[in-house]
Design a protein around this motif. Structure first.
Motif, PDB file in Angstrom:
ATOM      1  N   ARG A  55       0.849  -1.170   0.000  1.00  0.00           N
ATOM      2  CA  ARG A  55       0.000   0.000   0.000  1.00  0.00           C
ATOM      3  C   ARG A  55       0.889   1.226   0.000  1.00  0.00           C
ATOM      4  O   ARG A  55       1.885   1.270   0.721  1.00  0.00           O
ATOM      5  CB  ARG A  55      -0.828  -0.027   1.294  1.00  0.00           C
ATOM      6  CG  ARG A  55      -1.968   0.930   1.292  1.00  0.00           C
ATOM      7  CD  ARG A  55      -3.173   0.295   0.651  1.00  0.00           C
ATOM      8  NE  ARG A  55      -4.379   1.024   0.986  1.00  0.00           N
ATOM      9  CZ  ARG A  55      -5.131   1.650   0.083  1.00  0.00           C
ATOM     10  NH1 ARG A  55      -4.790   1.621  -1.177  1.00  0.00           N
ATOM     11  NH2 ARG A  55      -6.234   2.274   0.448  1.00  0.00           N
ATOM     12  N   GLU A  56       0.512   2.210  -0.775  1.00  0.00           N
ATOM     13  CA  GLU A  56       1.305   3.431  -0.795  1.00  0.00           C
ATOM     14  C   GLU A  56       0.540   4.566  -0.147  1.00  0.00           C
ATOM     15  O   GLU A  56      -0.646   4.730  -0.356  1.00  0.00           O
ATOM     16  CB  GLU A  56       1.634   3.806  -2.239  1.00  0.00           C
ATOM     17  CG  GLU A  56       3.060   4.204  -2.410  1.00  0.00           C
ATOM     18  CD  GLU A  56       3.310   4.684  -3.812  1.00  0.00           C
ATOM     19  OE1 GLU A  56       4.448   4.625  -4.254  1.00  0.00           O
ATOM     20  OE2 GLU A  56       2.337   5.124  -4.472  1.00  0.00           O
ATOM     21  N   ASN A  57       1.275   5.341   0.613  1.00  0.00           N
ATOM     22  CA  ASN A  57       0.676   6.461   1.316  1.00  0.00           C
ATOM     23  C   ASN A  57       1.041   7.748   0.589  1.00  0.00           C
ATOM     24  O   ASN A  57       2.199   7.968   0.287  1.00  0.00           O
ATOM     25  CB  ASN A  57       1.242   6.481   2.739  1.00  0.00           C
ATOM     26  CG  ASN A  57       0.607   7.567   3.573  1.00  0.00           C
ATOM     27  OD1 ASN A  57      -0.460   8.066   3.246  1.00  0.00           O
ATOM     28  ND2 ASN A  57       1.269   7.919   4.647  1.00  0.00           N
ATOM     29  N   PRO A  58       0.047   8.599   0.302  1.00  0.00           N
ATOM     30  CA  PRO A  58       0.338   9.851  -0.397  1.00  0.00           C
ATOM     31  C   PRO A  58       1.520  10.609   0.215  1.00  0.00           C
ATOM     32  O   PRO A  58       2.433  10.999  -0.501  1.00  0.00           O
ATOM     33  CB  PRO A  58      -0.963  10.654  -0.252  1.00  0.00           C
ATOM     34  CG  PRO A  58      -1.922   9.802   0.511  1.00  0.00           C
ATOM     35  CD  PRO A  58      -1.374   8.432   0.565  1.00  0.00           C
ATOM     36  N   ASP A  59       1.531  10.786   1.559  1.00  0.00           N
ATOM     37  CA  ASP A  59       2.684  11.513   2.097  1.00  0.00           C
ATOM     38  C   ASP A  59       3.864  10.587   2.396  1.00  0.00           C
ATOM     39  O   ASP A  59       4.427  10.596   3.491  1.00  0.00           O
ATOM     40  CB  ASP A  59       2.350  12.417   3.295  1.00  0.00           C
ATOM     41  CG  ASP A  59       1.141  11.939   4.085  1.00  0.00           C
ATOM     42  OD1 ASP A  59       0.014  12.156   3.586  1.00  0.00           O
ATOM     43  OD2 ASP A  59       1.323  11.352   5.164  1.00  0.00           O
ATOM     44  N   GLY A  61       4.989   6.931   2.178  1.00  0.00           N
ATOM     45  CA  GLY A  61       5.280   5.753   2.971  1.00  0.00           C
ATOM     46  C   GLY A  61       4.801   4.537   2.218  1.00  0.00           C
ATOM     47  O   GLY A  61       3.894   4.628   1.396  1.00  0.00           O
ATOM     48  N   GLU A  62       5.436   3.431   2.481  1.00  0.00           N
ATOM     49  CA  GLU A  62       4.980   2.183   1.901  1.00  0.00           C
ATOM     50  C   GLU A  62       4.571   1.282   3.033  1.00  0.00           C
ATOM     51  O   GLU A  62       4.961   1.473   4.168  1.00  0.00           O
ATOM     52  CB  GLU A  62       6.110   1.502   1.126  1.00  0.00           C
ATOM     53  CG  GLU A  62       6.504   2.204  -0.145  1.00  0.00           C
ATOM     54  CD  GLU A  62       7.486   1.369  -0.955  1.00  0.00           C
ATOM     55  OE1 GLU A  62       7.773   0.237  -0.537  1.00  0.00           O
ATOM     56  OE2 GLU A  62       7.954   1.853  -1.983  1.00  0.00           O
ATOM     57  N   PHE A  63       3.795   0.281   2.692  1.00  0.00           N
ATOM     58  CA  PHE A  63       3.454  -0.680   3.720  1.00  0.00           C
ATOM     59  C   PHE A  63       3.200  -2.026   3.075  1.00  0.00           C
ATOM     60  O   PHE A  63       2.240  -2.185   2.317  1.00  0.00           O
ATOM     61  CB  PHE A  63       2.231  -0.214   4.512  1.00  0.00           C
ATOM     62  CG  PHE A  63       1.980  -1.066   5.700  1.00  0.00           C
ATOM     63  CD1 PHE A  63       2.605  -0.797   6.898  1.00  0.00           C
ATOM     64  CD2 PHE A  63       1.158  -2.170   5.602  1.00  0.00           C
ATOM     65  CE1 PHE A  63       2.405  -1.605   7.990  1.00  0.00           C
ATOM     66  CE2 PHE A  63       0.957  -2.986   6.687  1.00  0.00           C
ATOM     67  CZ  PHE A  63       1.584  -2.699   7.883  1.00  0.00           C
ATOM     68  N   HIS A 176       6.874   0.048   7.725  1.00  0.00           N
ATOM     69  CA  HIS A 176       6.592   1.449   8.012  1.00  0.00           C
ATOM     70  C   HIS A 176       7.141   1.854   9.381  1.00  0.00           C
ATOM     71  O   HIS A 176       6.442   2.378  10.245  1.00  0.00           O
ATOM     72  CB  HIS A 176       5.087   1.739   7.946  1.00  0.00           C
ATOM     73  CG  HIS A 176       4.790   3.199   7.839  1.00  0.00           C
ATOM     74  ND1 HIS A 176       4.210   3.906   8.856  1.00  0.00           N
ATOM     75  CD2 HIS A 176       5.031   4.080   6.857  1.00  0.00           C
ATOM     76  CE1 HIS A 176       4.086   5.180   8.482  1.00  0.00           C
ATOM     77  NE2 HIS A 176       4.574   5.300   7.274  1.00  0.00           N
TER      78      HIS A 176
ATOM     79  N   LEU B 133      -8.575  -2.434   3.382  1.00  0.00           N
ATOM     80  CA  LEU B 133      -7.419  -1.645   2.972  1.00  0.00           C
ATOM     81  C   LEU B 133      -7.395  -0.309   3.689  1.00  0.00           C
ATOM     82  O   LEU B 133      -6.344   0.135   4.145  1.00  0.00           O
ATOM     83  CB  LEU B 133      -7.447  -1.407   1.459  1.00  0.00           C
ATOM     84  CG  LEU B 133      -7.013  -2.559   0.578  1.00  0.00           C
ATOM     85  CD1 LEU B 133      -7.010  -2.135  -0.878  1.00  0.00           C
ATOM     86  CD2 LEU B 133      -5.621  -3.040   0.973  1.00  0.00           C
ATOM     87  N   ASP B 137      -4.536   1.212   6.099  1.00  0.00           N
ATOM     88  CA  ASP B 137      -4.011   2.571   5.934  1.00  0.00           C
ATOM     89  C   ASP B 137      -4.051   3.344   7.231  1.00  0.00           C
ATOM     90  O   ASP B 137      -3.081   3.968   7.632  1.00  0.00           O
ATOM     91  CB  ASP B 137      -4.882   3.339   4.926  1.00  0.00           C
ATOM     92  CG  ASP B 137      -4.350   3.178   3.524  1.00  0.00           C
ATOM     93  OD1 ASP B 137      -3.522   2.285   3.318  1.00  0.00           O
ATOM     94  OD2 ASP B 137      -4.769   3.958   2.657  1.00  0.00           O
ATOM     95  N   ALA B 140      -1.736   1.973   9.908  1.00  0.00           N
ATOM     96  CA  ALA B 140      -0.324   2.013   9.521  1.00  0.00           C
ATOM     97  C   ALA B 140       0.185   3.445   9.419  1.00  0.00           C
ATOM     98  O   ALA B 140       1.304   3.735   9.802  1.00  0.00           O
ATOM     99  CB  ALA B 140      -0.123   1.287   8.194  1.00  0.00           C
ATOM    100  N   PHE B 141      -0.645   4.344   8.913  1.00  0.00           N
ATOM    101  CA  PHE B 141      -0.135   5.668   8.553  1.00  0.00           C
ATOM    102  C   PHE B 141      -0.638   6.810   9.429  1.00  0.00           C
ATOM    103  O   PHE B 141      -0.095   7.906   9.384  1.00  0.00           O
ATOM    104  CB  PHE B 141      -0.485   5.985   7.098  1.00  0.00           C
ATOM    105  CG  PHE B 141       0.097   5.031   6.086  1.00  0.00           C
ATOM    106  CD1 PHE B 141       1.427   4.652   6.153  1.00  0.00           C
ATOM    107  CD2 PHE B 141      -0.691   4.511   5.070  1.00  0.00           C
ATOM    108  CE1 PHE B 141       1.975   3.775   5.217  1.00  0.00           C
ATOM    109  CE2 PHE B 141      -0.159   3.639   4.126  1.00  0.00           C
ATOM    110  CZ  PHE B 141       1.181   3.271   4.200  1.00  0.00           C
ATOM    111  N   ARG B 142      -1.700   6.581  10.181  1.00  0.00           N
ATOM    112  CA  ARG B 142      -2.313   7.715  10.876  1.00  0.00           C
ATOM    113  C   ARG B 142      -2.143   7.637  12.385  1.00  0.00           C
ATOM    114  O   ARG B 142      -2.119   6.561  12.961  1.00  0.00           O
ATOM    115  CB  ARG B 142      -3.818   7.768  10.579  1.00  0.00           C
ATOM    116  CG  ARG B 142      -4.171   7.716   9.115  1.00  0.00           C
ATOM    117  CD  ARG B 142      -3.928   9.035   8.428  1.00  0.00           C
ATOM    118  NE  ARG B 142      -4.049   8.886   6.967  1.00  0.00           N
ATOM    119  CZ  ARG B 142      -3.335   9.598   6.103  1.00  0.00           C
ATOM    120  NH1 ARG B 142      -2.457  10.487   6.516  1.00  0.00           N
ATOM    121  NH2 ARG B 142      -3.494   9.416   4.815  1.00  0.00           N
TER     122      ARG B 142
END
Lengths: 205, 205
Positions: A55-59, A61-63, A176, B133, B137, B140-142
């Motif tokens: 999964r790619e994060n806009p700001d 990051g990858e996961f 991540h 998904l 996200d 993982a990212f927030r």
DNA sequence: AGTTACCTGTGATATTGATCACAATACAAA
DNA sequence: TTTGTATTGTGATCAATATCACAGGTAACT
């Protein structure tokens, strides 16, 4: 290429149909096979190598979510293909890989006609869904040290090797996390005699 | 009960088949509909209410994945039903709910015969996969503040209400956090004029 | 051999969130 | 009204992880 052996349940007719219509593609290590937002025109069956689904994060990051190996298929590409919608994930070849691309137009027909295909699709959904569940479990319930161990164990299972050529930075990206954290945790694992560390390589004990 | 209106694409024949064979069940708020490790004998279509799908952790934690509302179906129960395997998730009625249980024996047949059912199943897989998904996200990212806002926003969207009867502790459970953290973050949101806090109730502004 | 580009190791510090402790408040039942 | 219970508010402290800073190592290329 004896790809049929990877899908032993497919009936001969189905094999023939795929053989007539599918295209085999080769990817080099690092090649992007599918990217977020891209329309999908075929379903990917992995014949050789290893595909990383992440999964790619806009700001920035990858996961890592999971890997696909020979005999497996990308559930996302199946769903997207059928619905002709865009993918929400990235797929990258980890090593040199061979992939069989089955055109989406065949999907409906194959689902109806071939029990083995239908079973395969269901099985694929099921496995990927379960893998996603275990990803959620890990990030929701586990600390980084456990996640790292799980990560290494999973890799060993997938490849069957007990050495792993990878840098700490790449592991950090997959999980991540940050390079320093991974380095420190790996050191601790080394002290517990679970791994031996080398440059660009980790040896599982 | 005019359940057909919730599934407007089903052909009349399919509707009839379901009507003949499916059983409608009622659940009270808090009832467990499906638990981890349980064998699934039917696919659940939600007619009324709200079903919470969550993951349970052996050492005592819950983690909300998503909600099912009227017109939606449980993807996990579909897959498990077809494969006659056990479920890996928990399903609980959040409020009084009505669910239509379609026996698994019909599944294969329906998939073959009714295009609308086939489409519905695919669509269901797709939506649940996407929801998973976005869960990944988020964790993982927030950070927790963003996750909390997302949680409240999602609830508002699902129910269409701008009030939310829930305690801070319950939110903490859903997000696998702690009550104190949620209380503090909610206070901050109140200061930013995003919510108004009451006892057992949050009002979105 | 010298240069360069990655890797890896490690201390110091900051941030986020979890946990503990306890007070204050609100509602419900007696 | 009193009492009890669940809910909320808040400070203090702790643990996990991220971030910054920098040193040393190793391989690869000239």
């Amino acid at each position: 290429m004896e790809w049929k052996k990877l899908f032993p349940n497919f009936e001969p007719e189905l094999v023939e149909l795929i053989e007539k219509n599918a295209v085999q593609r080769s990817f080099n290590a690092g090649d992007i096979i599918m990217r977020t937002g891209q329309y999908i025109k075929s379903t990917a069956l992995v014949l050789e190598g290893q595909i990383k689904i992440y999964r790619e994060n806009p700001d920035g990051g990858e996961f890592l979510m999971y890997y696909l190996g020979p005999g497996q298929a990308c559930a996302v590409s199946m769903i997207c293909a059928i619905q002709s919608t865009t993918s929400e994930i990235m797929a990258k070849a980890e090593v040199e890989s061979e992939v069989l691309m089955v055109p989406v137009q065949l999907m409906d027909d194959m689902m109806n006609k071939y029990k083995s295909w239908y079973q395969f699709v269901i099985q694929t959904y099921r496995s990927r869904f379960d893998e996603l569940l275990s990803v959620v479990d890990n990030i929701a319930f586990r600390n980084m040290d456990e996640r790292l161990e799980f990560y290494l164990k999973r890799h060993a299972e997938k490849t069957g090797k007990k050495t792993f050529e990878i840098s700490h930075q790449e592991i950090a990206d997959d999980l991540h996390s940050s390079r320093e954290v991974i380095s420190r945790l790996l050191k601790k694992m080394e002290q517990r005699n679970l791994v031996k560390l080398h440059r660009n390589m980790i040896e599982l004990v």
